[in-house]
Motif scaffolding. Structure first.
Motif, PDB file in Angstrom:
ATOM      1  N   GLY A 274      -7.228   4.997  -1.286  1.00 34.11           N
ATOM      2  CA  GLY A 274      -6.440   5.412  -0.136  1.00 34.11           C
ATOM      3  C   GLY A 274      -6.949   4.824   1.163  1.00 34.11           C
ATOM      4  N   LEU A 275      -6.806   5.581   2.250  1.00 34.33           N
ATOM      5  CA  LEU A 275      -7.062   5.076   3.585  1.00 34.33           C
ATOM      6  C   LEU A 275      -8.422   5.509   4.115  1.00 34.33           C
ATOM      7  CD1 LEU A 275      -3.600   5.873   5.238  1.00 34.33           C
ATOM      8  CD2 LEU A 275      -4.257   3.883   3.857  1.00 34.33           C
ATOM      9  N   ARG A 276      -9.055   4.626   4.883  1.00 31.98           N
ATOM     10  CA  ARG A 276     -10.179   4.993   5.720  1.00 31.98           C
ATOM     11  C   ARG A 276      -9.642   5.588   7.024  1.00 31.98           C
ATOM     12  NH1 ARG A 276     -12.335  -0.968   6.141  1.00 31.98           N
ATOM     13  NH2 ARG A 276     -10.081  -1.130   6.412  1.00 31.98           N
TER      14      ARG A 276
ATOM     15  N   ALA B  88      -1.975   3.219  10.889  1.00 25.82           N
ATOM     16  CA  ALA B  88      -0.662   3.575  10.343  1.00 25.82           C
ATOM     17  C   ALA B  88       0.043   4.631  11.197  1.00 25.82           C
ATOM     18  CB  ALA B  88      -0.823   4.091   8.910  1.00 25.82           C
TER      19      ALA B  88
ATOM     20  N   ARG C   4      -1.128  -5.375   1.964  1.00 25.68           N
ATOM     21  CA  ARG C   4      -2.550  -5.678   1.991  1.00 25.68           C
ATOM     22  C   ARG C   4      -2.863  -6.799   1.008  1.00 25.68           C
ATOM     23  NH1 ARG C   4      -5.649  -0.249   0.641  1.00 25.68           N
ATOM     24  NH2 ARG C   4      -7.415  -1.613   1.104  1.00 25.68           N
TER      25      ARG C   4
ATOM     26  N   SER D 196      -0.001   3.848   3.092  1.00 21.28           N
ATOM     27  CA  SER D 196       0.310   3.491   4.476  1.00 21.28           C
ATOM     28  C   SER D 196       1.677   2.847   4.643  1.00 21.28           C
ATOM     29  CB  SER D 196      -0.755   2.531   5.016  1.00 21.28           C
ATOM     30  OG  SER D 196      -0.654   1.267   4.376  1.00 21.28           O
TER      31      SER D 196
ATOM     32  N   ASP E 264      -7.761   2.964   8.964  1.00 19.27           N
ATOM     33  CA  ASP E 264      -6.483   2.654   8.336  1.00 19.27           C
ATOM     34  C   ASP E 264      -5.438   3.701   8.705  1.00 19.27           C
ATOM     35  OD1 ASP E 264      -7.731   0.528   6.960  1.00 19.27           O
ATOM     36  OD2 ASP E 264      -8.317   1.882   5.339  1.00 19.27           O
ATOM     37  N   ALA E 265      -5.847   4.970   8.661  1.00 25.29           N
ATOM     38  CA  ALA E 265      -4.919   6.056   8.981  1.00 25.29           C
ATOM     39  C   ALA E 265      -4.466   5.965  10.431  1.00 25.29           C
ATOM     40  CB  ALA E 265      -5.579   7.402   8.700  1.00 25.29           C
TER      41      ALA E 265
ATOM     42  N   ASP F 276       0.861  -1.176   0.000  1.00 24.59           N
ATOM     43  CA  ASP F 276       0.000   0.000   0.000  1.00 24.59           C
ATOM     44  C   ASP F 276       0.900   1.229   0.000  1.00 24.59           C
ATOM     45  OD1 ASP F 276      -1.513   2.268   0.962  1.00 24.59           O
ATOM     46  OD2 ASP F 276      -3.088   0.851   1.527  1.00 24.59           O
TER      47      ASP F 276
ATOM     48  N   LEU G 139      -4.723  11.555   1.939  1.00 28.64           N
ATOM     49  CA  LEU G 139      -4.633  10.190   2.464  1.00 28.64           C
ATOM     50  C   LEU G 139      -5.719   9.271   1.931  1.00 28.64           C
ATOM     51  CD1 LEU G 139      -3.824  10.871   6.232  1.00 28.64           C
ATOM     52  CD2 LEU G 139      -2.228  10.290   4.393  1.00 28.64           C
ATOM     53  N   GLY G 140      -6.873   9.836   1.586  1.00 29.36           N
ATOM     54  CA  GLY G 140      -7.937   8.960   1.099  1.00 29.36           C
ATOM     55  C   GLY G 140      -9.168   9.732   0.686  1.00 29.36           C
TER      56      GLY G 140
END
Length: 459
Positions: free
Chosen positions: A350-352, A359, A304, A300, A355-356, A297, A397-398
């Motif tokens: 990107g990230l939820r 990370a 994955r 992050s 997820d953020a 990913d 980021l997302g």
């Protein structure tokens, strides 16, 4: 085996495996490279992503999903052996053991180079009744055909879909299109766990509006069967939901039993670990790609498991180039996906939020509502865009998008921005196309970026 002619063995005849075989053949002729491919199913090189639309009737013919038949592969000097399952990889002796699923015979095939493209398998929880007739996982064309055969034989019109991820919502739509009363039983708080819950709530409301019964926060405990042994209902701790057919939409896991038994390295999600050239770590002449591997990913920095045909085809191209004597790499992904349920489009990249946090990133999250076209232009439809940006730096980021026609593919702008590591402030200056039939003056993605800029500055 001739010392001047190498043999490439490919395990798996779908996207990654046959893309690798085809690309290797483009680079090296049959006098230099023999290619042997094994496929345990009845079909090759097909679009698994298209199966829900075939089941739902949007795609009329099964063969429309097949990009290349076994005969077409053989015409290109690829020795493709159908209905043949590889049951063992002997790394020490560079050979694989295969079994003819029709005739029953077994044989060893040696290799100079090996490609593992075994795909993924539907998650099938160990529940009472899970193997009853009428319960279907849907991952391959064979699975899709089996489900359609069941629908043709079934008089009742009640379907229960277990799970509400991409497969679950797409199969719910397919069953609605087939005229079934559909109940979706989901263990999460909202459908589409690939979205944050506030965005998943929009999906929930839309599915309910389409006549789909949504049962969230519910764990299936058993599949109930009738006197004939067929499925009759799905049970949770609190209720029973009548079913003439059950579709499993819980997700998939990498199919890596062969790799595990061979001692090849696996990641925390169960996928095979490879380097940038898609070579299995620690093994010079073994490559792996498609739904059986884990990928980097780029946002992050973690690995994955993402089962998508887009990745599988790219993996195959990279593997085929390297196995064929060329050079290519697969740098990683940003986690882009798009889907729909009836006329609602769902997209993320990107990230939820979780997820953020996992990370270790500090971030701001903003949500805006806008329209797909200029508000005065006929057909303008509402969409909701959620954007995450790193606190202090403003790095994107997302992005998540839920809306009607014209919403889903807007996520591609964000995917490019993520890959380029743009800040949300840089995004606001992107020169995107504008005309009233296509977008407001400020595209919804840019409206979200402007709001994210303000949040970053305020924080």
């Amino acid at each position: 085996m001739s010392s001047t002619r190498e043999r490439l063995v490919v395990i798996g005849g779908d996207a990654a495996g046959m893309s690798a075989a085809s690309q290797a053949r483009r680079l090296r002729g049959p006098d230099e490279l023999e290619i042997v491919a094994f496929e345990r199913g009845h079909f090759t090189s097909y679009s698994a992503c298209g199966i829900p639309y075939w089941v739902g009737g949007d795609v009329e013919q099964r063969d429309a999903l097949i990009a290349r038949t076994p005969e077409q592969h053989r015409e290109r000097d690829i020795d493709l052996r159908m209905r043949t399952e590889v049951t063992r990889i002997d790394v020490a002796n560079s050979r694989v053991l295969d079994r003819d699923l029709e005739g029953g015979g077994e044989s060893w095939t040696t290799y100079d180079k090996l490609v593992i493209a075994t795909g993924a398998r539907p998650i099938r929880p160990a529940l009472p009744g899970i193997d009853a007739p009428g319960v279907h996982g849907v991952q391959t064309l064979d699975d899709g055909q089996a489900l359609l055969d069941t629908l043709a034989r079934t008089e009742g019109r009640r379907a229960v879909v277990i799970g509400a991820g991409y497969i679950g919502v797409e199969m719910a739509e397919a069953m609605v299109n087939r005229g079934y009363e559909v109940t979706v039983v989901n263990r999460g708080k909202e459908p589409m766990s690939t979205l944050d819950a506030d965005m998943g709530r929009l999906v929930h409301e839309a599915m309910t509006g389409m006549g789909i019964e949504m049962v969230n926060d519910a764990e299936v405990t058993k599949i109930l069967t009738g006197d004939d042994g067929r499925v009759r209902a799905v049970a949770t701790e609190d209720a029973e939901y009548p079913a003439d057919v059950v579709v499993l939409g819980i997700g998939v896991r990498p199919e890596t039993a062969l790799a595990r038994e061979a001692g090849l390295p696996l990641g925390e999600h169960g996928g095979i670990l490879t380097d940038l050239a898609m070579r299995v770590r620690g093994h010079e002449n073994i490559w792996a790609g498609g739904d059986c591997v884990e990928v980097l990913d780029l946002v992050s920095g973690s690995h994955r498991h993402i089962a998508l045909g887009t990745h599988a085809n790219k993996h195959g191209q990279v593997i085929g180039s390297n196995a064929g004597g060329g050079y290519a790499t697969f740098p990683g992904v940003v986690g882009t996906a798009v889907s729909k349920v009836c006329d609602l489009e769902l997209a993320r990249t990107g990230l939820r939020e979780k997820d953020a946090r996992a990370a270790g990133l500090q971030f701001v999250a903003v949500t805006i509502e806008s329209t797909s076209r200029a508000g005065y232009y006929p057909g303008a439809a509402l969409m909701t865009v959620k954007m995450l940006a790193e606190r202090r730096t403003g790095r994107l980021l997302g992005v998540q998008i839920v809306g009607r026609e014209g919403a889903g593919k807007r996520v591609d702008v964000a995917a490019v921005a993520l890959t380029a590591r743009l800040t949300v402030e840089q995004m606001t200056a992107l020169d995107l196309g504008y005309a009233p039939p296509f977008s407001p003056v400020w595209d919804p993605v840019l409206v979200a970026a402007r709001k994210a800029v303000a949040a970053v500055r305020a924080g």
